[in-house]
Design a protein around this motif. Structure first.
Motif: not given
Lengths: 141, 86
Positions: B2-22
């Motif tokens: 089964i999946p062990q790690l889900v990574t969700v990343g998001y980069r906004r227009r102003d260049g700020r990044r958000l990365r979630l490791y689930v």
């Protein structure tokens, strides 16, 4: 290294093709190679594991766009197998809606073995769509 | 597996990044009471629609097992979204 392979690598170095295209060309070259001489050990071709969808586009307003999707073929197989759980009455309704929309497909005629065959041959799929401002590639790797 | 790690990343227009490791397994354990209710709801739905509950469970299991390796990246200009399942 044979001449054709060298030419492909040369085109890659010169930036005429992308790394993905080079890989696919080399794979195609290997497929087209003649049978190995008798006595030589034949290596089975590894089965593709993923379906890749690459889309690149140029948008004057939002800038360049890129979509890169990699889906395990196993996931497609599992998803398609789920369709066998659709109850017959739902299929009848779907058929009626399809007919109404001008697509006369009888989904009840789609048997699980047909779906299995479809998935088995999905490995060989390659779709390239080139437009001046967009490019779409669908292939298995 | 089964999946062990889900990574969700998001980069906004102003260049700020958000990365979630689930981490999937710990999250599943925490949410197991809700999961049990969901399974019961699914069972009722299967019986109501006359779908084989065992087949549905097996199909869902196959889907879960096949998820690792999935990767979806979408970029448009300076914004980007990434979902990766390992």
């Amino acid at each position: 290294m044979n001449e054709q392979r060298r030419q492909i690598l040369q085109m890659l170095v010169e930036g005429k093709i992308t790394a993905d295209e080079a890989e696919r060309l080399i794979n195609a070259l290997e497929r087209d190679q003649p049978e190995s001489p008798p006595g030589a050990t034949s290596r089975p071709k590894p089965r593709p594991k993923y379906l890749r969808v690459l889309v690149t586009s140029e948008d004057d307003f939002d800038g360049p766009g890129r979509i890169n999707v990699r889906v395990p073929l196993q996931l497609l197989r599992a998803g398609v197998r789920l369709t066998s759980l659709i109850p017959p009455q739902a299929l009848t309704q779907a058929n009626a809606e399809l007919r109404r929309s001008g697509v006369p497909i009888d989904l009840t005629q789609l048997k699980p073995q047909h779906i299995e065959e479809l998935i088995e041959h999905l490995d060989d799929i390659t779709i390239d769509v080139d437009q001046p401002d967009a490019k779409v590639q669908v292939f298995c790797e | 597996m089964i999946p062990q790690l889900v990574t969700v990343g998001y980069r906004r227009r102003d260049g700020r990044r958000l990365r979630l490791y689930v981490p999937v397994l710990p999250i599943l354990l925490v949410l197991s009471p809700l999961l049990l209710i969901a399974v019961l709801g699914g069972l009722v739905a299967c019986l109501a629609t006359r779908v084989s509950p065992l087949g549905a469970l097996r199909g869902t299991g196959h889907l879960l097992w096949a998820l690792p390796g999935t990767r979806i990246e979408v970029e448009q200009g300076r914004t980007a979204v990434l979902v990766s399942v390992r």
